[in-house]
Scaffold this active site. Structure first.
Site, mmCIF file in Angstrom:
data_model
loop_
_atom_site.group_PDB
_atom_site.id
_atom_site.type_symbol
_atom_site.label_atom_id
_atom_site.label_comp_id
_atom_site.label_asym_id
_atom_site.label_seq_id
_atom_site.Cartn_x
_atom_site.Cartn_y
_atom_site.Cartn_z
ATOM 1 N N ASN A 466 16.352 4.279 -12.108
ATOM 2 C CA ASN A 466 17.029 5.571 -11.999
ATOM 3 C C ASN A 466 16.548 6.325 -10.761
ATOM 4 O OD1 ASN A 466 14.426 5.971 -13.125
ATOM 5 N ND2 ASN A 466 15.034 7.995 -13.849
ATOM 6 N N CYS A 468 14.120 8.442 -10.430
ATOM 7 C CA CYS A 468 12.671 8.609 -10.291
ATOM 8 C C CYS A 468 11.900 7.333 -10.585
ATOM 9 C CB CYS A 468 12.181 9.745 -11.193
ATOM 10 S SG CYS A 468 12.869 11.344 -10.757
ATOM 11 N N GLU A 470 11.387 5.380 -13.123
ATOM 12 C CA GLU A 470 10.618 5.094 -14.336
ATOM 13 C C GLU A 470 11.454 4.433 -15.425
ATOM 14 O OE1 GLU A 470 12.190 9.232 -15.394
ATOM 15 O OE2 GLU A 470 11.793 8.002 -13.647
#
Length: 777
Positions: A466, A468, A470
């Protein structure tokens, strides 16, 4: 306060308090606020560093030009803020205490109430006031009507009476400032209408609405974790829970198909997600490259970058609830033919028509690429068009991973029907690292590591992460199945049927490790269990921007429990970042968190049922535990529980960056080291102090600045944590200007060797990068 101006309990500084109240009689209501705050300050901070005489000296300087009471009280607050230093960091708590008095006075005036105290007989009054507040905010369209529809008058008053205003003392000035500016409910004129503790309770009530007979206790349990700052929720959840437009999820990921219709559907999906405050990841690895054929006409395709530029323009045009520009990560495989242009789209040199400065690029790497970069960097790497491969072979190369992918990759290289763009591995590496140093991106997604450890590989593949880095969940593209024209009476309707695919949704929360007593036998496990329950409830209680998101979220019930306060906890425990003790501690702590989270999800499954695809998963077969080497009585018990009861959530752990919510919790962000122990930040024309949490003579030496840390230790620690995280973690690299490309490449290769699934930003000392707000769990 007595007639002489002396305030009992403030001996030693009573001369200043008396002087202040005598000289500032014109402060009107602010004088009472000041008296209350300064009395409390004298009691809580008796050290000489926090003498009110120091506050007096700074106040006299800042209030000289102030002509109205509110300006002079603001000068008093600013005096405490400016006294915050590395030697005296607690002035930020003093500033918060002063700010709270002003804030509460303003809210009381707006709401026409006298007091927010909750002791003795006042508890029932507080409960009634809370109920009236919710009724008023609902009437004004600022709370969703579902809150009053779900909770009885008696339940609301009981929960309102249990709100604990004393927990406001946990806020620093920075955390209170952020909370009040961005998270509490405000009127349409921007006036705050709820207090921080009422905010926490409102969120808790939203997330406990379907908890059943004991939901009042569940709501209080959720409130207790949130208000104690042991647990934070992602920004969309904190912002939108209890409100009419309650989109609570953080990020979404879509697989962009290789068709005009499909690409525009993905762009429309991004626009809808951004409209309601979500961030987006878009996988472009299936889109044909520049010069690819369209309907048999060779050289017709415009390539990936044209579509990426449309995603860029959508991010600018459709902002996140009017608060910030939309955010999108665009992902491409390292073997895609358009990779060189993709890697240069954010750099400052080259053709501006080929630039997309507002997206965040990421590259997906197989094991083979890193092996060649390590062992044979002069080898040729072959870039190919996915459409050509699909046409020639009848299968998509990106749909495989590991040894099977390598076998098929070499088959494609040897197939004369598939055109190739061949470059030395070192040239690809050079383009990647140049962009990383200049822009902080591309992000890294190690696809073989991710898919090898995917507990749900029986039902699909993971192409990318995604915004970020994670999240790692199964993905598949949406597909139009049919289009039918129907005629009813005098009207004609066109009905399209779409296969939903796997449109990934991430629901995030973070344990504030620095605020949790991990030595207390059950506190960590209790907080983990509450977090898992809250996140599972988010899935059923959020408003979905797209039906595809609801279908995927309901089927997989994926959650992302992460952490903040990692460096905070290490410093409190006197553990140096660059030490074997750090690695041992990280390994043991995250194994404990994971075991508690899996247990909590299994217990939820016993109560509510397993996620739809549990059968055949690594969870069900026990492969999840075997791959990670989990053994011993405690793991045997959890393994048996999962086998017997099932599992509620298809994925459980993911560590987000928590840039905003860690400030609220007064702790360090994510799993990162602090940038600096203490610094002054310029924000909108004002200077804001930033001190490492609980900074003192005992912790100072364990807060080593991020850019001074040997990054190999950070990667070793990330590898230890990764074993226990079924998804991934936002891991940044902090590099100094004296690092060579060879040094940086060595870190990328080490990350892969350590089993680190993804890397977020490369943070050079000369570069500032923008944080993702949606994933600030």
């Amino acid at each position: 306060m007595n007639s002489s101006g002396h305030i009992p309990g403030a001996e030693g500084d009573s001369s200043f308090l008396g002087w202040f109240l005598e000289s500032e009689r014109g402060l009107d209501g602010y004088a009472k606020a000041a008296a209350s705050a300064l009395t409390d300050i004298s009691r809580r901070f008796p050290e000489p560093l926090y003498s009110l005489e120091r506050l007096k000296e700074r106040y006299l300087s800042l209030s000289a030009g102030a002509s109205v009471p509110s300006e002079r009280y603001s000068a008093l607050i600013r005096s405490a803020v400016e006294l915050t230093s590395m030697d005296a960091p607690k002035w930020e708590y003093i500033a918060a205490r002063l700010e709270l008095e002003s804030f509460y006075a303003g809210v009381r005036k707006t709401r026409g109430e006298q007091d927010f105290s909750a002791d003795g007989d006042a508890r029932s009054k507080a409960g009634a006031a809370f109920r009236r507040l919710i009724e008023k905010l609902t009437e004004d369209g600022l709370y969703g009507s579902y809150v009053l529809e779900s909770w009885s008058r008696e339940e609301i008053e009981e929960l309102g009476a249990r709100i604990d205003p004393s927990r406001d003392s946990l806020f620093t000035w920075s955390s209170l400032d952020l909370l009040v500016r961005r998270y509490v409910v405000r009127s349409r004129e921007g006036i705050p209408l709820e207090t921080p503790q009422e905010m926490f309770m409102g969120i808790a009530m939203h997330l406990a609405m379907k908890e059943g007979a004991d939901r009042t206790e569940a709501a209080f349990r959720f409130y207790d974790e949130l208000s104690s700052l042991r647990l934070t929720l992602a920004t969309p959840t904190l912002s939108n829970a209890r409100k009419p437009f309650h989109q609570l999820s953080s990020c979404f990921i879509d697989t962009v198909p290789d068709s005009l219709e499909g690409i525009y559907r993905s762009l429309d999906s991004f626009a809808q997600v951004s409209k309601f405050g979500g961030g987006m990841g878009m996988y472009f690895g299936k889109v044909r490259a520049v010069g690819g054929p369209i309907r048999g006409f060779k050289g017709a395709a415009g390539g990936v970058l044209r579509w990426v530029k449309l995603a860029n323009d959508t991010a600018v045009a459709v902002d996140q609830l009017g608060m910030r520009q939309g955010s999108v990560a665009v992902w491409l495989d390292v073997w895609h033919k358009d990779l060189p242009e993709f890697l240069q789209m954010k750099t400052n040199n080259g053709d501006d028509r080929m630039k997309a400065h507002d997206v965040f690029p990421g590259v997906c790497y197989p094991d083979l690429f890193w092996r060649l970069a390590r062992d044979s960097i002069d080898s040729l790497w072959h870039l190919m068009c996915p459409h050509e491969i699909l046409t020639a072979k009848g299968w998509a190369l990106e749909d495989f991973w590991g040894e099977e992918w390598e076998k098929r990759y070499f088959e494609c290289v040897q197939d004369d029907r598939i055109s190739r763009r061949s470059l030395p591995v070192k040239e690809i590496v050079r383009l990647v690292l140049r962009s990383a140093v200049e822009t902080g991106t591309p992000f890294v997604f190690n696809r073989d590591l991710v898919n090898r450890m995917n507990p749900n590989s029986h039902k699909g593949i993971i192409y990318c992460s995604n915004l970020c880095t994670e999240i790692a969940q199964n993905m598949s593209a949406m597909e139009t199945v049919s289009s039918e024209t129907l005629q009813e009476g005098g009207s004609v309707q066109v009905v399209e049927t779409t296969r939903a695919g796997d449109f990934v949704v991430c629901n995030l929360a973070s344990l504030s490790l620095g605020n949790i007593d991990i030595d207390e036998p059950v506190q960590l496990e209790r907080t983990v269990a509450a977090a898992v329950r809250m996140l599972d409830n988010v899935i059923d209680l959020t408003m979905y921007p797209l039906p595809y998101a609801q279908i995927t979220n309901s089927a997989w019930r994926a959650i992302g429990l992460g952490t903040s306060g990692y460096h905070h906890l290490l410093a409190k425990r006197g553990i140096p970042w660059e030490s074997e003790a750090h690695l041992e501690f990280a390994d043991a702590l995250f194994e404990r968190i994971n075991r508690a989270a899996v247990r909590a999800s299994a217990e939820l499954a016993a109560e509510r049922g397993s996620y739809s695809h549990f059968a055949g998963s690594d969870w069900a077969t026990g492969e999840y535990f075997r791959k990670r080497g989990y053994a011993g009585p405690r793991w045997d018990e959890v393994r048996s529980l999962v086998r017997e009861k099932g599992l509620r959530n298809g994925w459980i752990m993911a560590v987000a960056p928590t840039s905003s919510t860690s400030i609220i919790a007064g702790t360090t962000a994510g799993v990162d080291p602090v940038m600096k122990k203490f610094f002054l930040e310029e924000k909108k024309g004002r200077t804001v102090p930033r001190a490492a949490p609980e900074l003192s003579l005992s912790t100072m030496w364990f807060y080593k600045n991020a850019h001074q840390i040997d990054q190999s230790w950070s990667l070793r620690a990330a590898g230890k944590r990764q074993r226990h995280i079924d998804q991934s973690q936002s891991v940044n690299l902090y590099v100094t200007t004296d690092k060579s490309f060879r040094d940086l490449l060595a870190l990328y290769i080490q990350a892969w060797e350590e089993g680190v699934k993804t890397l977020y930003y490369v943070r050079s000392q000369s570069l500032e990068v923008e944080e993702c707000e949606s994933c600030s769990s």
